[in-house]
Motif scaffolding. Structure first.
Motif, PDB file in Angstrom:
ATOM      1  N   PRO A 227       0.825  -1.211   0.000  1.00  0.00           N
ATOM      2  CA  PRO A 227       0.000   0.000   0.000  1.00  0.00           C
ATOM      3  C   PRO A 227       0.858   1.259   0.000  1.00  0.00           C
ATOM      4  N   THR A 228       0.553   2.143  -0.920  1.00  0.00           N
ATOM      5  CA  THR A 228       1.301   3.406  -1.040  1.00  0.00           C
ATOM      6  C   THR A 228       0.404   4.623  -0.888  1.00  0.00           C
ATOM      7  N   VAL A 229      -0.916   4.406  -0.847  1.00  0.00           N
ATOM      8  CA  VAL A 229      -1.848   5.526  -0.701  1.00  0.00           C
ATOM      9  C   VAL A 229      -2.954   5.183   0.283  1.00  0.00           C
ATOM     10  N   VAL A 230      -3.549   6.215   0.833  1.00  0.00           N
ATOM     11  CA  VAL A 230      -4.733   6.089   1.681  1.00  0.00           C
ATOM     12  C   VAL A 230      -5.669   7.226   1.282  1.00  0.00           C
ATOM     13  N   ASP A 231      -6.981   7.001   1.303  1.00  0.00           N
ATOM     14  CA  ASP A 231      -7.869   8.089   0.896  1.00  0.00           C
ATOM     15  C   ASP A 231      -7.942   9.145   1.986  1.00  0.00           C
ATOM     16  N   ALA A 232      -8.250  10.373   1.574  1.00  0.00           N
ATOM     17  CA  ALA A 232      -8.200  11.524   2.480  1.00  0.00           C
ATOM     18  C   ALA A 232      -9.147  11.363   3.665  1.00  0.00           C
ATOM     19  N   ALA A 233     -10.333  10.802   3.425  1.00  0.00           N
ATOM     20  CA  ALA A 233     -11.304  10.632   4.517  1.00  0.00           C
ATOM     21  C   ALA A 233     -10.762   9.694   5.589  1.00  0.00           C
ATOM     22  N   THR A 234     -10.072   8.633   5.159  1.00  0.00           N
ATOM     23  CA  THR A 234      -9.475   7.708   6.122  1.00  0.00           C
ATOM     24  C   THR A 234      -8.396   8.403   6.941  1.00  0.00           C
ATOM     25  N   MET A 235      -7.568   9.222   6.278  1.00  0.00           N
ATOM     26  CA  MET A 235      -6.508   9.933   6.982  1.00  0.00           C
ATOM     27  C   MET A 235      -7.088  10.859   8.059  1.00  0.00           C
ATOM     28  N   ILE A 236      -8.136  11.592   7.700  1.00  0.00           N
ATOM     29  CA  ILE A 236      -8.764  12.497   8.671  1.00  0.00           C
ATOM     30  C   ILE A 236      -9.420  11.700   9.793  1.00  0.00           C
ATOM     31  N   ASN A 237     -10.056  10.593   9.443  1.00  0.00           N
ATOM     32  CA  ASN A 237     -10.692   9.735  10.438  1.00  0.00           C
ATOM     33  C   ASN A 237      -9.665   9.219  11.442  1.00  0.00           C
ATOM     34  N   ASP A 238      -8.517   8.738  10.924  1.00  0.00           N
ATOM     35  CA  ASP A 238      -7.448   8.257  11.804  1.00  0.00           C
ATOM     36  C   ASP A 238      -6.925   9.379  12.691  1.00  0.00           C
ATOM     37  N   LYS A 266     -17.836   4.957  14.318  1.00  0.00           N
ATOM     38  CA  LYS A 266     -16.840   5.000  13.255  1.00  0.00           C
ATOM     39  C   LYS A 266     -17.504   5.168  11.890  1.00  0.00           C
ATOM     40  N   GLU A 267     -18.641   4.471  11.698  1.00  0.00           N
ATOM     41  CA  GLU A 267     -19.351   4.574  10.435  1.00  0.00           C
ATOM     42  C   GLU A 267     -19.862   5.996  10.199  1.00  0.00           C
ATOM     43  N   ASP A 268     -20.506   6.580  11.229  1.00  0.00           N
ATOM     44  CA  ASP A 268     -21.066   7.929  11.098  1.00  0.00           C
ATOM     45  C   ASP A 268     -19.958   8.963  10.910  1.00  0.00           C
ATOM     46  N   LYS A 269     -18.861   8.772  11.631  1.00  0.00           N
ATOM     47  CA  LYS A 269     -17.748   9.726  11.521  1.00  0.00           C
ATOM     48  C   LYS A 269     -17.156   9.714  10.116  1.00  0.00           C
TER      49      LYS A 269
END
Length: 324
Positions: A227-238, A266-269
């Motif tokens: 893995p070399t990328v993560v989507d922006a929403a996941t990054m903000i969620n983390d 987690k789903e709603d966030k």
């Protein structure tokens, strides 16, 4: 149901366990921990496991190496040998196997250039077998390799190119190398996945292309990816999860802000973050700023692992001396 993009079977298992609060039915898991790495072998054994995980029946090996982004030569060598061992352990290649290695991805885009970079470093030998009319050699295997590019560069579906090559040269095994997407920031460039089920290029970022597997190509397909990328929403969620954890550690549990964040599922966030981002940066994926150097190091590890695994007369000393 919210959708987090991931190519990793181990993360699909984690998502299921988080949602259902139990182990995935139809899935066998084996874990091995060492000083520098952890190997998790996830085996989907039936259709129940396949439907629960959303992945094909087969074996998925995940090698987690926390220091892989800032690795030294000794660690590179150790992980190269581990990759070779796991590839051999799948039992798909024999002494007389003809092997085709496919480097998937776009060589003009650094996070997607892992496959093409690996192709630059693998030991290609098919020409010698053809020119000298050989069937087997005690030192090297019959290996061909190509990086077919992406549809945006060639106008041709990658799967169509690969299928045409397979029909022409008749390999016994195809090995596809590709950059992947993860659902966790800490797995970016630190995790290697090896599977015997093939691969669907682009699936981790929601851009599915023709699958490369035994059904489409007619031969077994081993897939290797990082893995070399993560989507922006996941990054903000983390990041929000880290904030909540930090506030808890600093005894701010009673604060109104902490309570608000902690009560959101987690789903709603994740859905809320996607909704907020949509007008400004939809479908954005994020990668480390030093990705050029990281991809170069990772391609050496994967290429060396392939060279050691496939060629009976090649060991770590040989690849370090000649193939860099």
């Amino acid at each position: 149901m919210y959708q987090i993009h991931t190519d990793l079977a181990v993360e699909s298992r984690e998502l299921y366990k988080e949602r259902e609060k139990r182990e995935v039915p139809g899935v066998e898991v084996e874990k091995e921990e060492e000083d520098n790495y952890t190997v998790t072998r996830v085996k989907i054994v039936n259709e129940i496991g396949m439907q629960s995980m959303g992945k094909a029946i087969g074996t998925y090996i995940t090698i987690d190496v926390p220091k892989l982004k800032k690795t030294d030569e000794d660690l590179k060598d150790e992980i190269s040998q581990l990759v070779a061992k796991e590839i051999k352990g799948l039992g798909k290649n024999k002494e007389d196997s003809k092997i085709l290695i496919i480097g998937l991805g776009n060589w003009n885009v650094s996070p997607d250039a892992l496959g093409p970079k690996v192709i630059e470093r693998v030991l290609v030998t098919r020409q010698y077998f053809v020119n000298y009319n050989k069937e087997i050699d005690e030192t090297v295997a019959n290996v061909a390799a190509i990086s077919p590019g992406v549809m945006g560069l060639t106008g041709i579906e990658t799967g169509e190119i690969v299928r045409g090559i397979v029909e022409k040269i008749n390999p016994d095994l195809v090995i596809a190398v590709d950059a992947l997407a993860s659902r966790k920031m800490d797995r970016i460039s630190t995790t290697i996945q090896i599977s015997d089920t093939g691969i669907n290029p682009g699936s981790g970022i929601g851009n599915k292309r023709m699958g490369l597997n035994k059904d489409t190509l007619g031969v077994p397909v081993i897939a290797i990816g990082i893995p070399t990328v993560v989507d922006a929403a996941t990054m903000i969620n983390d990041t929000m999860d880290l904030i909540v954890g930090s506030m808890k550690n600093e005894a701010q549990v009673g604060s109104e802000f902490y309570s608000m964040l902690n009560e959101i599922s987690k789903e709603d966030k994740y859905s809320l973050i996607q909704e907020v981002l949509e007008p400004f940066m939809p479908n954005v994926v994020v990668t480390p700023k030093e990705i050029d150097l990281i991809i170069d190091d990772l391609s050496i590890i994967i290429a060396n692992g392939l060279n050691i695994a496939l060629h009976p007369g090649i060991d770590l000393k040989d690849v370090n001396r000649y193939i860099r």
